[in-house]
Design an enzyme around this catalytic site. Structure first.
Site, PDB file in Angstrom:
ATOM      1  N   ASN A 122      41.386  20.346 -24.821  1.00 16.79           N
ATOM      2  CA  ASN A 122      40.402  19.578 -25.597  1.00 16.79           C
ATOM      3  C   ASN A 122      39.273  20.425 -26.141  1.00 16.79           C
ATOM      4  O   ASN A 122      38.522  19.994 -26.990  1.00 16.79           O
ATOM      5  CB  ASN A 122      39.826  18.443 -24.744  1.00 16.79           C
ATOM      6  CG  ASN A 122      39.105  18.964 -23.520  1.00 16.79           C
ATOM      7  OD1 ASN A 122      39.517  19.953 -22.919  1.00 16.79           O
ATOM      8  ND2 ASN A 122      38.025  18.293 -23.148  1.00 16.79           N
TER       9      ASN A 122
ATOM     10  N   LYS B 166      38.898  13.106 -17.738  1.00 15.22           N
ATOM     11  CA  LYS B 166      37.508  13.087 -18.170  1.00 15.22           C
ATOM     12  C   LYS B 166      37.389  12.330 -19.483  1.00 15.22           C
ATOM     13  O   LYS B 166      38.134  12.616 -20.419  1.00 15.22           O
ATOM     14  CB  LYS B 166      36.998  14.510 -18.362  1.00 15.22           C
ATOM     15  CG  LYS B 166      35.515  14.581 -18.650  1.00 15.22           C
ATOM     16  CD  LYS B 166      35.159  15.715 -19.615  1.00 15.22           C
ATOM     17  CE  LYS B 166      35.149  15.220 -21.041  1.00 15.22           C
ATOM     18  NZ  LYS B 166      34.762  16.230 -22.015  1.00 15.22           N
TER      19      LYS B 166
ATOM     20  N   ASN C 267      54.477   8.520 -20.182  1.00 19.04           N
ATOM     21  CA  ASN C 267      54.672   9.393 -19.026  1.00 19.04           C
ATOM     22  C   ASN C 267      54.162  10.783 -19.380  1.00 19.04           C
ATOM     23  O   ASN C 267      54.674  11.399 -20.309  1.00 19.04           O
ATOM     24  CB  ASN C 267      56.154   9.446 -18.643  1.00 19.04           C
ATOM     25  CG  ASN C 267      56.336  10.188 -17.335  1.00 19.04           C
ATOM     26  OD1 ASN C 267      56.197   9.618 -16.258  1.00 19.04           O
ATOM     27  ND2 ASN C 267      56.620  11.478 -17.431  1.00 19.04           N
TER      28      ASN C 267
ATOM     29  N   LEU D  78       0.845  -1.191   0.000  1.00 18.00           N
ATOM     30  CA  LEU D  78       0.000   0.000   0.000  1.00 18.00           C
ATOM     31  C   LEU D  78       0.878   1.238   0.000  1.00 18.00           C
ATOM     32  O   LEU D  78       1.722   1.414   0.877  1.00 18.00           O
ATOM     33  CB  LEU D  78      -0.913   0.027   1.227  1.00 18.00           C
ATOM     34  CG  LEU D  78      -1.752  -1.228   1.479  1.00 18.00           C
ATOM     35  CD1 LEU D  78      -2.778  -0.960   2.577  1.00 18.00           C
ATOM     36  CD2 LEU D  78      -2.443  -1.709   0.210  1.00 18.00           C
TER      37      LEU D  78
ATOM     38  N   ARG E 268       4.155  15.044   5.354  1.00 20.09           N
ATOM     39  CA  ARG E 268       5.121  15.456   6.380  1.00 20.09           C
ATOM     40  C   ARG E 268       6.570  15.421   5.898  1.00 20.09           C
ATOM     41  O   ARG E 268       7.463  15.919   6.567  1.00 20.09           O
ATOM     42  CB  ARG E 268       4.957  14.583   7.633  1.00 20.09           C
ATOM     43  CG  ARG E 268       3.842  15.085   8.540  1.00 20.09           C
ATOM     44  CD  ARG E 268       3.690  14.215   9.754  1.00 20.09           C
ATOM     45  NE  ARG E 268       2.966  12.987   9.452  1.00 20.09           N
ATOM     46  CZ  ARG E 268       2.922  11.938  10.267  1.00 20.09           C
ATOM     47  NH1 ARG E 268       3.605  11.953  11.401  1.00 20.09           N
ATOM     48  NH2 ARG E 268       2.228  10.866   9.942  1.00 20.09           N
TER      49      ARG E 268
ATOM     50  N   ALA F 271      59.711  19.765 -22.549  1.00 19.95           N
ATOM     51  CA  ALA F 271      58.941  20.472 -21.518  1.00 19.95           C
ATOM     52  C   ALA F 271      58.526  21.849 -22.022  1.00 19.95           C
ATOM     53  O   ALA F 271      59.234  22.484 -22.798  1.00 19.95           O
ATOM     54  CB  ALA F 271      59.786  20.605 -20.261  1.00 19.95           C
TER      55      ALA F 271
ATOM     56  N   GLY G 219      -3.401   0.278  15.934  1.00 18.03           N
ATOM     57  CA  GLY G 219      -4.481  -0.673  16.149  1.00 18.03           C
ATOM     58  C   GLY G 219      -4.016  -1.709  17.175  1.00 18.03           C
ATOM     59  O   GLY G 219      -2.842  -2.072  17.211  1.00 18.03           O
TER      60      GLY G 219
ATOM     61  N   GLY H 197      -9.152   4.510   2.947  1.00 15.56           N
ATOM     62  CA  GLY H 197      -8.764   3.552   3.972  1.00 15.56           C
ATOM     63  C   GLY H 197      -7.959   2.383   3.442  1.00 15.56           C
ATOM     64  O   GLY H 197      -7.928   2.124   2.238  1.00 15.56           O
TER      65      GLY H 197
ATOM     66  N   GLN I 219      -5.659   3.824  -6.672  1.00 17.94           N
ATOM     67  CA  GLN I 219      -6.633   4.235  -5.660  1.00 17.94           C
ATOM     68  C   GLN I 219      -6.734   5.756  -5.752  1.00 17.94           C
ATOM     69  O   GLN I 219      -5.876   6.472  -5.254  1.00 17.94           O
ATOM     70  CB  GLN I 219      -6.178   3.810  -4.257  1.00 17.94           C
ATOM     71  CG  GLN I 219      -7.264   4.036  -3.216  1.00 17.94           C
ATOM     72  CD  GLN I 219      -6.754   3.946  -1.791  1.00 17.94           C
ATOM     73  OE1 GLN I 219      -5.577   4.152  -1.513  1.00 17.94           O
ATOM     74  NE2 GLN I 219      -7.655   3.648  -0.866  1.00 17.94           N
TER      75      GLN I 219
HETATM   76  C1  UD1 Z   1      -2.933   1.326  10.103  1.00 20.49           C
HETATM   77  C2  UD1 Z   1      -3.768   0.221  10.736  1.00 20.49           C
HETATM   78  C3  UD1 Z   1      -3.406   0.096  12.217  1.00 20.49           C
HETATM   79  C4  UD1 Z   1      -1.921  -0.172  12.364  1.00 20.49           C
HETATM   80  C5  UD1 Z   1      -1.121   0.910  11.632  1.00 20.49           C
HETATM   81  C6  UD1 Z   1       0.350   0.558  11.626  1.00 20.49           C
HETATM   82  C7  UD1 Z   1      -5.885   0.237   9.521  1.00 20.49           C
HETATM   83  C8  UD1 Z   1      -7.299   0.635   9.550  1.00 20.49           C
HETATM   84  N1  UD1 Z   1      -5.173   0.553  10.594  1.00 20.49           N
HETATM   85  O1  UD1 Z   1      -3.292   2.532  10.732  1.00 20.49           O
HETATM   86  O2  UD1 Z   1      -4.137  -0.943  12.810  1.00 20.49           O
HETATM   87  O3  UD1 Z   1      -1.573  -0.219  13.716  1.00 20.49           O
HETATM   88  O4  UD1 Z   1      -1.556   1.015  10.268  1.00 20.49           O
HETATM   89  O5  UD1 Z   1       1.066   1.612  11.060  1.00 20.49           O
HETATM   90  O6  UD1 Z   1      -5.445  -0.384   8.591  1.00 20.49           O
HETATM   91  N2  UD1 Z   1      -2.904   3.770   2.566  1.00 20.49           N
HETATM   92  C9  UD1 Z   1      -3.327   3.740   1.260  1.00 20.49           C
HETATM   93  N3  UD1 Z   1      -4.604   4.096   0.982  1.00 20.49           N
HETATM   94  C10 UD1 Z   1      -5.482   4.467   1.940  1.00 20.49           C
HETATM   95  C11 UD1 Z   1      -5.028   4.494   3.277  1.00 20.49           C
HETATM   96  C12 UD1 Z   1      -3.740   4.128   3.561  1.00 20.49           C
HETATM   97  O7  UD1 Z   1      -2.565   3.429   0.351  1.00 20.49           O
HETATM   98  O8  UD1 Z   1      -6.636   4.768   1.599  1.00 20.49           O
HETATM   99  C13 UD1 Z   1      -1.518   3.406   2.864  1.00 20.49           C
HETATM  100  C14 UD1 Z   1      -0.715   4.604   3.314  1.00 20.49           C
HETATM  101  O9  UD1 Z   1       0.044   5.158   2.250  1.00 20.49           O
HETATM  102  C15 UD1 Z   1       0.188   4.050   4.397  1.00 20.49           C
HETATM  103  C16 UD1 Z   1      -0.515   2.800   4.894  1.00 20.49           C
HETATM  104  O10 UD1 Z   1      -1.523   2.502   3.945  1.00 20.49           O
HETATM  105  O11 UD1 Z   1       1.443   3.669   3.901  1.00 20.49           O
HETATM  106  C17 UD1 Z   1      -1.080   2.963   6.274  1.00 20.49           C
HETATM  107  O12 UD1 Z   1      -2.008   3.981   6.289  1.00 20.49           O
HETATM  108  P1  UD1 Z   1      -2.248   4.870   7.571  1.00 20.49           P
HETATM  109  O13 UD1 Z   1      -3.311   5.838   7.288  1.00 20.49           O
HETATM  110  O14 UD1 Z   1      -0.951   5.389   8.049  1.00 20.49           O
HETATM  111  O15 UD1 Z   1      -2.784   3.793   8.618  1.00 20.49           O
HETATM  112  P2  UD1 Z   1      -3.005   4.016  10.146  1.00 20.49           P
HETATM  113  O16 UD1 Z   1      -4.237   4.804  10.325  1.00 20.49           O
HETATM  114  O17 UD1 Z   1      -1.770   4.525  10.745  1.00 20.49           O
END
Ligand code: UD1
Ligand code: CA
Length: 458
Positions: A386, A351, A377, A9, A16, A423, A140, A78, A73
């Site tokens: 050049n 170079k 040499n 993902l 940040r 030289a 989580g 999520g 996506q």
């Molecule tokens: C998620 C987990 C949490 C875990 C934590 C560890 C869920 C709901 N929660 O939380 O349990 O402890 O990771 O770091 O999964 N991403 C996408 N598309 C999205 C959302 C996220 O590609 O729509 C990718 C983000 O780029 C990121 C990763 O998924 O690399 C995690 O997403 P993030 O929003 O940081 O998850 P957390 O809320 O921290």
């Protein structure tokens, strides 16, 4: 053999980082963050990798190319939604799928593999990589029953006070049975505090179907670090740099001061080579055995043979053959080919030139767009002229030629084998084989010139 695929993902942009570049492409020890994750899953035996990307699609595709498949996506709804976007890759497949994040570059193949093995041995439908954190806030939590069986994952913001006390956290890395994941995704909804599709909810759904979920605690917590800003990026760099250096040392390379040595992941270094402090070796550099490199060297994407010594020098995209000695304070620019046992001494810049075996360019020279033969040499201060203001021209110096100090070789020009150049000469025309060329004004002596001048003044 059982199919083992991975979905990474990586649709988040990583605000940040404060960067025009998407987060997962920021480099660590010469490799983009996501490439580290890719390498670890490949090392664990994964045969297909799908990257879930979003607005960063163009950048990511350009970097990662065709070795992975891509799922789009558009909106980040999520982690569950992200995996749903990759569902087409799960169709008609049997086996296991790993899910990881593109911003967790420290995870190792060994950790992934141990989770996969645990998953298979226990006949799990899903296995979560977890860890006990002293400060679990934000993560989580793994909810287990009295017998220690995994029941579900509850997100920090949805957790009760009691659940918030659980120290076992979800790393975000899972191994799913592909069929079970497909079934879980079908029933996923977004009825939670954030209105997101939580991948974590699939655990409870899968268990609800009478299937088995498990969790495996990772030995080394550092591996779970996610990178969100540049401070974390530098911390991750330190960890990965140590791993690279330790591996090289295990393989027989001496590194005098690991704290001041930076070697990229792609570099290869042979046995009994010694790396002195403050040395940076970048890109796909290959260094042979018994070399002495440093102190204070920067070597980029170059190939260096056995027994080469390089001190206080910068070497870019060049080739140095066996036994050559370079530096101190030499600068080899791209496309320089240095032959066997050549000496490139102090304040010499080369170079896009070929230097034949056994040739010496010991001090204060510039050699550009030239082909220098064997056992030549080039004296102190020889300059290859050049560039005529418009074009770069070529200079050829034959084998066994001797070019005296402070000579200008005005290109295009050729010095044939065995020729000598006096030289201080400025050479503009071809010098025949074994000839001596003198191209400077004859010395004139004016006796008592100074004394006379003094008299006229008075
Ligand atoms: C998620 C987990 C949490 C875990 C934590 C560890 C869920 C709901 N929660 O939380 O349990 O402890 O990771 O770091 O999964 N991403 C996408 N598309 C999205 C959302 C996220 O590609 O729509 C990718 C983000 O780029 C990121 C990763 O998924 O690399 C995690 O997403 P993030 O929003 O940081 O998850 P957390 O809320 O921290
Ligand atoms: Ca996170």
């Amino acid at each position: 053999m059982d199919h083992l695929m991975a979905i990474i993902l990586a649709a988040g942009e990583g605000k940040r980082m404060k960067s025009k570049k998407t987060k997962i492409l920021h480099e660590i020890c010469g490799m983009p963050m996501v490439q580290w994750v890719y390498q670890s899953v490949k090392g664990a035996g994964v045969d297909e990798v799908v990257l879930v990307i979003g607005r960063n699609a163009e950048q990511v595709k350009e970097c990662m190319g065709e070795k992975v498949s891509y799922a789009m996506q558009e909106k980040q709804l999520g982690t569950g939604h992200a995996v749903i976007m990759a569902q087409e890759f799960l169709q008609k497949k049997e086996g296991q799928v790993l899910i990881l994040y593109g911003d967790m570059p420290l995870i190792t193949s060994e950790a992934i593999l141990s989770a996969v093995n645990y998953h298979k041995q226990n006949n799990n439908s899903v296995t979560i990589i977890t860890s006990d954190f002293d400060d679990p806030s934000g993560y989580g939590r793994i909810v287990r029953d009295d017998h220690g069986n995994v029941l579900k994952i509850v997100e920090d913001r949805d957790a009760s006070e009691e659940q918030k006390k659980i120290r076992e956290i979800n790393s975000g890395i899972y191994c799913f049975d592909i069929n079970s994941l497909r079934e879980g995704l079908k029933e996923l909804d977004n009825k939670n505090d954030q209105g997101e599709y939580y991948l974590t909810d699939t655990i409870e759904i899968i268990i609800g179907k009478g299937k088995k979920a498990g969790a495996v605690k990772i030995m080394n917590k550092d591996e779970l670090a996610g990178i969100n800003d540049r401070v974390q990026l530098s911390c991750a760099s330190q960890v990965l740099r140590k791993r690279i250096l330790n591996k090289l040392m295990e393989d027989g390379v001496t590194i005098i001061d690991p704290d001041s040595t930076y070697i990229d992941q792609k570099a290869e270094i042979g046995m009994d080579t010694v790396i002195y402090p403050s040395t940076i070796i970048e890109g796909k550099t290959k260094i042979g055995e018994d070399c002495v490199i440093g102190p204070n060297c920067q070597i980029l994407s170059s190939e260096i043979g056995n027994g080469v010594h390089i001190k206080n020098s910068v070497i870019l995209e060049s080739y140095i053959d066996e036994g050559a000695k370079v530096g101190p304070f030499a600068y080899l620019r791209p496309d320089s080919q240095i032959g066997k046992n050549v000496k490139i001494g102090d304040f010499v810049e080369v170079k896009k030139s070929t230097i034949g075996d056994g040739t010496k360019i010991s001090h204060l020279s510039y050699v550009g767009d030239a082909q220098i033969g064997e056992n030549v040499n080039l004296g102190c201060g020889v300059v290859v002229v050049n560039y005529d203001g418009k074009n770069k021209n070529k200079t050829i110096v034959g084998d066994n030629a001797f070019v005296g100090c402070n000579v200008n070789l005005v290109s295009p020009v050729e010095i044939k084998n065995g020729a000598y150049i006096a030289a201080g000469s400025t050479i503009t025309e071809e010098v025949p084989e074994n000839a001596l060329a003198i191209a400077r004004n004859k010395q004139v002596i004016k006796e008592n010139w100074v004394t006379k001048k003094r008299h006229t003044k008075e």
